[in-house]
Design an enzyme around this catalytic site. Structure first.
Site, PDB file in Angstrom:
ATOM      1  CE  LYS A  60      -4.017  -2.252   2.005  1.00  0.00           C
ATOM      2  NZ  LYS A  60      -5.102  -2.395   2.820  1.00  0.00           N
ATOM      3  CE1 TYR A  68      -9.462  -2.548  -0.370  1.00  0.00           C
ATOM      4  CE2 TYR A  68      -8.247  -0.812  -1.260  1.00  0.00           C
ATOM      5  CZ  TYR A  68      -8.294  -2.003  -0.668  1.00  0.00           C
ATOM      6  OH  TYR A  68      -7.356  -2.596  -0.416  1.00  0.00           O
ATOM      7  CB  THR A 115      -7.777  -5.490   9.627  1.00  0.00           C
ATOM      8  OG1 THR A 115      -8.808  -6.542   8.657  1.00  0.00           O
ATOM      9  CG2 THR A 115      -7.911  -4.189   8.951  1.00  0.00           C
ATOM     10  CG  HIS A 139      -5.870  -6.064  -1.214  1.00  0.00           C
ATOM     11  ND1 HIS A 139      -6.855  -5.518   0.043  1.00  0.00           N
ATOM     12  CD2 HIS A 139      -5.870  -7.139  -1.706  1.00  0.00           C
ATOM     13  CE1 HIS A 139      -7.807  -6.604  -1.139  1.00  0.00           C
ATOM     14  NE2 HIS A 139      -6.917  -7.211  -1.558  1.00  0.00           N
TER      15      HIS A 139
HETATM   16  P1  IDP Z   1      -8.713  -6.895   5.692  1.00  0.00           P
HETATM   17  O1  IDP Z   1      -7.775  -5.409   4.390  1.00  0.00           O
HETATM   18  O2  IDP Z   1      -7.558  -6.556   6.477  1.00  0.00           O
HETATM   19  O3  IDP Z   1      -9.034  -7.485   4.300  1.00  0.00           O
HETATM   20  P2  IDP Z   1     -11.322  -4.702   5.121  1.00  0.00           P
HETATM   21  O4  IDP Z   1     -11.879  -5.022   6.396  1.00  0.00           O
HETATM   22  O5  IDP Z   1     -11.182  -5.632   4.553  1.00  0.00           O
HETATM   23  O6  IDP Z   1      -9.488  -5.518   5.942  1.00  0.00           O
HETATM   24  O7  IDP Z   1     -10.794  -3.998   4.896  1.00  0.00           O
HETATM   25  C1  IDP Z   1      -9.965  -3.363   3.918  1.00  0.00           C
HETATM   26  C2  IDP Z   1      -9.349  -1.564   3.939  1.00  0.00           C
HETATM   27  O8  IDP Z   1      -9.720  -0.214   4.419  1.00  0.00           O
HETATM   28  C3  IDP Z   1      -8.193  -2.535   5.256  1.00  0.00           C
HETATM   29  O9  IDP Z   1      -7.041  -3.068   4.952  1.00  0.00           O
HETATM   30  C4  IDP Z   1      -8.347  -1.417   5.846  1.00  0.00           C
HETATM   31  O10 IDP Z   1      -6.506  -0.221   5.278  1.00  0.00           O
HETATM   32  C5  IDP Z   1      -8.577  -0.353   5.800  1.00  0.00           C
HETATM   33  N1  IDP Z   1     -10.253  -0.111   6.786  1.00  0.00           N
HETATM   34  C6  IDP Z   1     -10.037  -1.191   7.363  1.00  0.00           C
HETATM   35  N2  IDP Z   1     -11.463  -1.163   8.059  1.00  0.00           N
HETATM   36  C7  IDP Z   1     -11.033   0.450   8.820  1.00  0.00           C
HETATM   37  C8  IDP Z   1     -11.230   1.232  10.171  1.00  0.00           C
HETATM   38  O11 IDP Z   1     -12.452   0.452  10.469  1.00  0.00           O
HETATM   39  N3  IDP Z   1     -10.790   2.555   9.763  1.00  0.00           N
HETATM   40  C9  IDP Z   1     -10.145   2.804   8.716  1.00  0.00           C
HETATM   41  N4  IDP Z   1      -9.667   1.983   7.510  1.00  0.00           N
HETATM   42  C10 IDP Z   1     -10.013   0.665   8.021  1.00  0.00           C
HETATM   43 MG    MG Z   2     -10.592  -7.275   3.177  1.00  0.00          MG
END
Ligand code: IDP
Ligand code: MG
Length: 158
Positions: A30, A70, A112, A136
């Site tokens: 990222k 996304y 995450t 990611h």
């Molecule tokens: P992941 O990347 O571990 O699969 P996801 O829940 O799919 O997590 O969320 C996608 C991306 O969105 C995360 O990697 C992070 O960059 C961002 N993200 C997730 N939750 C939050 C939050 O609560 N605040 C800000 N950014 C978030």
């Molecule tokens: Mg995800």
């Protein structure tokens, strides 16, 4: 291979037998991790864990690209922040191959939120925050194939 006139050829990316078996995942280093000079260290940890790099490129997403990638999160409160962040600078995208690639890569990157990520995971080692979390990783074989196809043609996979 000679062109066989009895076969209908299409431009759909050919699937390797590893992809057919669900043994690929898709990753991005990222923007904050690229900007901080951590690309090489992250890729080294990925290769050391047994993943083979099938395809890789450095590129920068537009807000539209990031929003599409996304889209599944479009109703979440952090969607706007996520789209702004993911289009804020260059990323390094890659297709990775390994047995059990999706699950093993999720284990390698960690939770995450880096404050909840296990010691030694990529996010524990390199992430700045829950939003700026270094890498990611696809969450299913189906999404790995979709995400890989969004970034890479069949001609870019080796
Ligand atoms: P992941 O990347 O571990 O699969 P996801 O829940 O799919 O997590 O969320 C996608 C991306 O969105 C995360 O990697 C992070 O960059 C961002 N993200 C997730 N939750 C939050 C939050 O609560 N605040 C800000 N950014 C978030
Ligand atoms: Mg995800």
């Amino acid at each position: 291979m000679l062109i066989n006139p009895s076969v209908i050829y299409t431009f759909a990316p050919p699937k390797t037998k590893e992809e057919m078996a669900g043994n690929i995942t898709f990753t991005m280093v990222k923007p904050e991790a690229v900007a901080n000079g951590n690309t090489g260290a992250i890729l080294a940890q990925i290769e050391a864990a047994g993943f083979r790099i099938v395809a890789m490129k450095k590129t920068q997403l537009t807000a539209k690209d990031a929003g599409t990638f996304y889209a599944v999160h479009s109703e979440r409160p952090f969607y706007g922040e996520l789209v702004d962040y993911m289009s804020s600078g260059p990323i390094v995208a890659a297709i990775l191959e390994k047995d059990n690639a999706v699950a093993d890569f999720r284990t390698l990157i960690g939770a995450t939120d880096p404050s909840e990520a296990a010691d030694g995971t990529i996010r524990k080692n390199f992430a700045e925050s829950k939003a700026k979390n270094a890498v990611h990783g696809s969450d299913s074989d189906e999404n790995a194939a979709i995400e890989a196809g969004y970034f890479f043609s069949g001609l870019e996979r080796f």
